[in-house]
Design a protein around this motif. Structure first.
Motif, PDB file in Angstrom:
ATOM      1  N   ALA A 251       0.824  -1.211   0.000  1.00 53.81           N
ATOM      2  CA  ALA A 251       0.000   0.000   0.000  1.00 53.81           C
ATOM      3  C   ALA A 251       0.856   1.257   0.000  1.00 53.81           C
ATOM      4  CB  ALA A 251      -0.931  -0.009   1.209  1.00 53.81           C
ATOM      5  N   LEU A 252       1.999   1.217   0.683  1.00 54.40           N
ATOM      6  CA  LEU A 252       2.914   2.350   0.654  1.00 54.40           C
ATOM      7  C   LEU A 252       3.348   2.671  -0.771  1.00 54.40           C
ATOM      8  CD1 LEU A 252       5.417   1.717   3.603  1.00 54.40           C
ATOM      9  CD2 LEU A 252       3.948   3.709   3.353  1.00 54.40           C
ATOM     10  N   ILE A 253       3.708   1.632  -1.493  1.00 54.28           N
ATOM     11  CA  ILE A 253       4.186   1.817  -2.862  1.00 54.28           C
ATOM     12  C   ILE A 253       3.109   2.467  -3.720  1.00 54.28           C
ATOM     13  CG2 ILE A 253       4.978   0.590  -4.922  1.00 54.28           C
ATOM     14  CD1 ILE A 253       6.213  -1.484  -3.036  1.00 54.28           C
ATOM     15  N   THR A 254       1.870   2.035  -3.525  1.00 53.19           N
ATOM     16  CA  THR A 254       0.761   2.597  -4.305  1.00 53.19           C
ATOM     17  C   THR A 254       0.448   4.022  -3.883  1.00 53.19           C
ATOM     18  OG1 THR A 254      -0.186   0.393  -4.593  1.00 53.19           O
ATOM     19  CG2 THR A 254      -1.664   2.269  -4.912  1.00 53.19           C
ATOM     20  N   HIS A 255       0.495   4.268  -2.578  1.00 56.50           N
ATOM     21  CA  HIS A 255       0.060   5.557  -2.045  1.00 56.50           C
ATOM     22  C   HIS A 255       1.083   6.656  -2.282  1.00 56.50           C
ATOM     23  CE1 HIS A 255      -2.724   7.838   0.454  1.00 56.50           C
ATOM     24  NE2 HIS A 255      -1.679   8.371   1.071  1.00 56.50           N
ATOM     25  N   PHE A 256       2.363   6.289  -2.380  1.00 57.77           N
ATOM     26  CA  PHE A 256       3.427   7.290  -2.559  1.00 57.77           C
ATOM     27  C   PHE A 256       4.226   6.967  -3.826  1.00 57.77           C
ATOM     28  CE2 PHE A 256       2.645   7.241   2.019  1.00 57.77           C
ATOM     29  CZ  PHE A 256       2.466   8.598   2.292  1.00 57.77           C
TER      30      PHE A 256
END
Length: 365
Positions: free
Chosen positions: A100-105
């Protein structure tokens, strides 16, 4: 006033964490100079957990950062960090949080560590749009995490490179067990521990796999890894330093920049003081001394509880309730995590408060 005591201490509630901005600046400058430039650094954020310091490091040219938790990684990305390495193998829900981090940032490049082939099938399906970048975590003597450099590590690199959705991104070697006070012995120990990493890198490249990066060391071995032209150095404690490293690593010239302010809340006898610096304000995972006092001599800790620290002195009669005492934490990293905010000291005065958001286990993801 001595350097550690702000002139407006009477306005500060205690216990309090004080961060001396000029000393932090000096420590950051020394860290960059020792590394030979900001591009050689991947400093660990676990020590400070503060977005203002991430942004300051970015201003100084540092592009890569290491962290221990998803919350620290999110804080770093939110602060604008271009490249973040999560230095803990993500398992269970944390694997999904990492994705989710990769997608969100999308503006931040993320990577993480693995040390076991069993996690690869769990991570591969989480890749969305770009491969998950994985560094192999190597056990070079601490025996806490990692896989030994050798055939199994080479096999793991091959497995990562051949698994759709995953990308082999390099090697990670942390030697936190090396903290001999003698720099010559510590350097020899560092060289011996790192030699298998050098061999593994050669073996991986001979197998046809590029090794994009090698991230090595912590604060005690930082001076030695900084001499290697082909590694990224990841010191953490250097930004604040602490009493433990100041005592145990006399060859390193960093300055203590994080100070604890405590007050006498009771003087139950002429030789005994009770301070408001309990377990919830200073790291207590090791034996005393947990604090090295800057304006108090010959103090012996006799009790430590949630909100109280009891000291005995030859004579405490000149320290009435309300007296301010200042000390350096023996271990600054877990001490920082006990404080929701810190007072920033500039030109001898507390001027602002910085929140410490990444002390939390979860921010938004």
């Amino acid at each position: 006033m001595p350097w550690f005591a702000p002139v407006n201490a009477d306005d500060l509630p205690s216990p309090a964490l004080l961060l001396h901005a000029d000393r932090i600046e000096d420590n950051l400058a020394l860290m960059i100079a020792m590394a030979g430039g900001p591009d050689r650094l991947c400093p660990h954020l676990k020590t400070h957990k503060i977005p203002q310091l991430v942004r300051r490091q970015i201003e100084l040219g540092i592009r890569r950062f290491k962290c221990a938790t998803i919350a620290e990684a999110e804080m770093a990305a939110e602060a604008g960090a271009p490249d973040v390495l999560l230095a803990q193998q993500p398992v269970g829900p944390n694997a999904r949080r990492f994705a989710a981090l990769i997608t969100h940032f999308p503006a931040t490049r993320f990577a993480t560590l693995v040390d076991h082939p069993a996690v690869l099938p769990e991570l591969a399906p989480l890749a969305t749009g770009r491969d998950l970048e994985l560094l192999i975590d190597l056990d070079i003597g601490q025996h806490r995490t990692g896989i030994a450099p050798g055939p199994e590590a080479l096999a793991l690199a091959r497995s990562i490179a051949s698994t759709p959705g995953l990308a082999f991104a390099g090697l990670h070697a942390y030697d936190g067990h090396l903290h001999d006070p003698d720099p010559a012995r510590r350097q020899a120990q560092c060289e011996a521990a790192f030699a298998p990493v050098t061999q593994l890198r050669h073996d991986v490249e001979a197998a046809g796999l590029p090794v994009p990066r090698v991230v090595a060391g912590g604060s005690p071995t930082f001076p030695f890894h900084a001499r290697r032209p082909d590694v990224e150095c990841s010191p953490g404690t250097c930004v604040f330093w602490d009493a433990g490293y100041a005592a145990g690593l006399p060859d390193m010239d960093f300055q203590p920049a994080a100070v604890l302010l405590a007050r006498v809340v009771s003087r139950p006898s002429p030789r005994r003081l009770c301070l408001d610096l309990g377990h919830k304000a200073v790291a207590s995972e090791m034996p005393h001394p947990r604090v090295v006092w800057l304006n108090l001599d010959n103090a012996t800790p006799v009790a430590h509880n949630e909100e109280h620290l009891v000291l005995e002195l030859p004579d405490a009669t000149d320290l009435p309730p309300g007296a301010c005492l200042y000390g350096l934490p023996w271990h600054v990293c877990p001490t920082i995590a006990l404080h929701a905010e810190a007072w920033v000291i500039r030109d001898g005065r507390a001027t602002e408060r910085w929140a410490i958001p990444a002390r939390a286990r979860r921010l938004t993801l």
